[in-house]
Design a protein around this motif. Sequence first.
Motif, PDB file in Angstrom:
ATOM      1  N   UNK A  56      -5.778  17.704 -10.291  1.00 15.38           N
ATOM      2  CA  UNK A  56      -6.189  16.430  -9.686  1.00 15.38           C
ATOM      3  C   UNK A  56      -7.437  15.861 -10.351  1.00 15.38           C
ATOM      4  N   UNK A  57      -8.362  16.700 -10.752  1.00 18.64           N
ATOM      5  CA  UNK A  57      -9.557  16.217 -11.451  1.00 18.64           C
ATOM      6  C   UNK A  57      -9.172  15.459 -12.718  1.00 18.64           C
ATOM      7  N   UNK A  58      -8.145  15.953 -13.420  1.00 20.28           N
ATOM      8  CA  UNK A  58      -7.698  15.308 -14.654  1.00 20.28           C
ATOM      9  C   UNK A  58      -7.056  13.947 -14.395  1.00 20.28           C
ATOM     10  N   UNK A  59      -6.602  13.718 -13.171  1.00 19.26           N
ATOM     11  CA  UNK A  59      -5.947  12.438 -12.875  1.00 19.26           C
ATOM     12  C   UNK A  59      -6.933  11.334 -12.498  1.00 19.26           C
ATOM     13  N   UNK A  60      -8.188  11.702 -12.273  1.00 19.44           N
ATOM     14  CA  UNK A  60      -9.196  10.699 -11.907  1.00 19.44           C
ATOM     15  C   UNK A  60      -9.345   9.703 -13.061  1.00 19.44           C
ATOM     16  N   UNK A  61      -9.160   8.446 -12.765  1.00 18.43           N
ATOM     17  CA  UNK A  61      -9.287   7.403 -13.783  1.00 18.43           C
ATOM     18  C   UNK A  61      -8.069   7.234 -14.674  1.00 18.43           C
ATOM     19  N   UNK A  62      -6.984   7.940 -14.387  1.00 21.00           N
ATOM     20  CA  UNK A  62      -5.773   7.845 -15.189  1.00 21.00           C
ATOM     21  C   UNK A  62      -5.176   6.439 -15.106  1.00 21.00           C
ATOM     22  N   UNK A  63      -4.547   6.036 -16.196  1.00 23.88           N
ATOM     23  CA  UNK A  63      -3.855   4.749 -16.215  1.00 23.88           C
ATOM     24  C   UNK A  63      -2.410   4.888 -15.745  1.00 23.88           C
ATOM     25  N   UNK A  64      -1.908   6.133 -15.645  1.00 25.56           N
ATOM     26  CA  UNK A  64      -0.497   6.335 -15.324  1.00 25.56           C
ATOM     27  C   UNK A  64      -0.256   7.062 -14.004  1.00 25.56           C
TER      28      UNK A  64
ATOM     29  N   UNK B 200       1.472  -0.385  -8.095  1.00 27.97           N
ATOM     30  CA  UNK B 200       2.638  -0.504  -8.970  1.00 27.97           C
ATOM     31  C   UNK B 200       2.754  -1.910  -9.536  1.00 27.97           C
ATOM     32  N   UNK B 201       2.584  -2.904  -8.686  1.00 22.24           N
ATOM     33  CA  UNK B 201       2.654  -4.291  -9.147  1.00 22.24           C
ATOM     34  C   UNK B 201       1.563  -4.577 -10.174  1.00 22.24           C
ATOM     35  N   UNK B 202       0.369  -4.025  -9.950  1.00 22.29           N
ATOM     36  CA  UNK B 202      -0.723  -4.224 -10.913  1.00 22.29           C
ATOM     37  C   UNK B 202      -0.404  -3.586 -12.265  1.00 22.29           C
ATOM     38  N   UNK B 203       0.512  -2.628 -12.270  1.00 17.64           N
ATOM     39  CA  UNK B 203       0.944  -1.956 -13.505  1.00 17.64           C
ATOM     40  C   UNK B 203       2.231  -2.564 -14.051  1.00 17.64           C
ATOM     41  N   UNK B 204       2.621  -3.717 -13.496  1.00 13.02           N
ATOM     42  CA  UNK B 204       3.815  -4.442 -13.905  1.00 13.02           C
ATOM     43  C   UNK B 204       5.103  -3.654 -13.652  1.00 13.02           C
ATOM     44  N   UNK B 205       5.094  -2.899 -12.583  1.00 14.00           N
ATOM     45  CA  UNK B 205       6.302  -2.196 -12.153  1.00 14.00           C
ATOM     46  C   UNK B 205       7.015  -3.057 -11.123  1.00 14.00           C
ATOM     47  N   UNK B 206       8.325  -3.043 -11.198  1.00 13.26           N
ATOM     48  CA  UNK B 206       9.112  -3.854 -10.290  1.00 13.26           C
ATOM     49  C   UNK B 206       9.937  -3.008  -9.330  1.00 13.26           C
ATOM     50  N   UNK B 207       9.777  -1.692  -9.431  1.00 14.69           N
ATOM     51  CA  UNK B 207      10.442  -0.788  -8.499  1.00 14.69           C
ATOM     52  C   UNK B 207       9.496   0.344  -8.126  1.00 14.69           C
ATOM     53  N   UNK B 208       9.664   0.824  -6.918  1.00 13.00           N
ATOM     54  CA  UNK B 208       8.953   2.004  -6.422  1.00 13.00           C
ATOM     55  C   UNK B 208      10.033   2.971  -5.975  1.00 13.00           C
TER      56      UNK B 208
ATOM     57  N   UNK C  47      18.584   5.390  -9.803  1.00 14.44           N
ATOM     58  CA  UNK C  47      18.661   4.104  -9.125  1.00 14.44           C
ATOM     59  C   UNK C  47      17.844   2.995  -9.749  1.00 14.44           C
ATOM     60  N   UNK C  48      16.956   3.321 -10.692  1.00 16.30           N
ATOM     61  CA  UNK C  48      16.116   2.293 -11.302  1.00 16.30           C
ATOM     62  C   UNK C  48      16.742   1.799 -12.607  1.00 16.30           C
ATOM     63  N   UNK C  49      16.669   0.505 -12.805  1.00 15.07           N
ATOM     64  CA  UNK C  49      17.199  -0.091 -14.025  1.00 15.07           C
ATOM     65  C   UNK C  49      16.101  -0.547 -14.967  1.00 15.07           C
ATOM     66  N   UNK C  50      14.843  -0.278 -14.604  1.00 16.03           N
ATOM     67  CA  UNK C  50      13.713  -0.717 -15.422  1.00 16.03           C
ATOM     68  C   UNK C  50      12.769   0.448 -15.683  1.00 16.03           C
ATOM     69  N   UNK C  51      11.952   0.262 -16.694  1.00 12.76           N
ATOM     70  CA  UNK C  51      10.945   1.264 -17.035  1.00 12.76           C
ATOM     71  C   UNK C  51       9.676   0.531 -17.433  1.00 12.76           C
ATOM     72  N   UNK C  52       8.535   0.994 -16.983  1.00 10.46           N
ATOM     73  CA  UNK C  52       8.335   2.163 -16.136  1.00 10.46           C
ATOM     74  C   UNK C  52       8.698   1.878 -14.677  1.00 10.46           C
ATOM     75  N   UNK C  53       8.870   2.947 -13.943  1.00 15.77           N
ATOM     76  CA  UNK C  53       9.101   2.880 -12.512  1.00 15.77           C
ATOM     77  C   UNK C  53       7.974   3.629 -11.829  1.00 15.77           C
ATOM     78  N   UNK C  54       7.375   3.028 -10.828  1.00 19.27           N
ATOM     79  CA  UNK C  54       6.354   3.725 -10.034  1.00 19.27           C
ATOM     80  C   UNK C  54       7.077   4.722  -9.137  1.00 19.27           C
ATOM     81  N   UNK C  55       6.532   5.933  -9.037  1.00 21.30           N
ATOM     82  CA  UNK C  55       7.219   7.007  -8.322  1.00 21.30           C
ATOM     83  C   UNK C  55       6.276   7.682  -7.345  1.00 21.30           C
TER      84      UNK C  55
END
Length: 148
Positions: free
Chosen positions: A34-42, A104-112, A69-77
């Motif tokens: 979890x420490x490594x995920x702090x500030x991650x872009x993904x 997710x929207x801020x990352x231009x994802x259209x599916x969750x 079920x997703x037809x786009x990439x990236x997909x927020x999960x």
Amino acid sequence: MFIETINNNNVKELTSLFVEMFPETDYEEELEILKKSIGSLTEICFLAKEENQYIGFIHVTLRTDYVEGSEVSPTAYVEALFVRPAFRRKGVAEVLIKKAEEWAISKRCYTLASDTAIENADSIQFHHSVGFEEANKIVCFIKKLGGI
């Protein structure tokens, strides 16, 4: 209720919530992950806090590989969503899902996307209640091979 993004000041509390959700998890190993995920872009974690107590979290990643079920990439999960039992059915998980959607929207994802065990009726009902649609049902198999 207040929502915080994972940071150096709350990562230990987040780790405790992870271990509460996944008791087989090693606290120290999860803390380092979890420490490594702090500030991650993904990936991101949001924590729900009521007064001075952390009561839940959501962990969301961007997946660029296949997502059922997703037809786009990236997909927020939604990798994990947890609310302490005493705080369930009070809207906490819904607020956390909304934060995940905004991220997710801020990352231009259209599916969750998300998943749960096929026998977890409460989780399935929750997913439906916040707008998820079932994409598929699968049964996974594993076979141990010699030498393991």
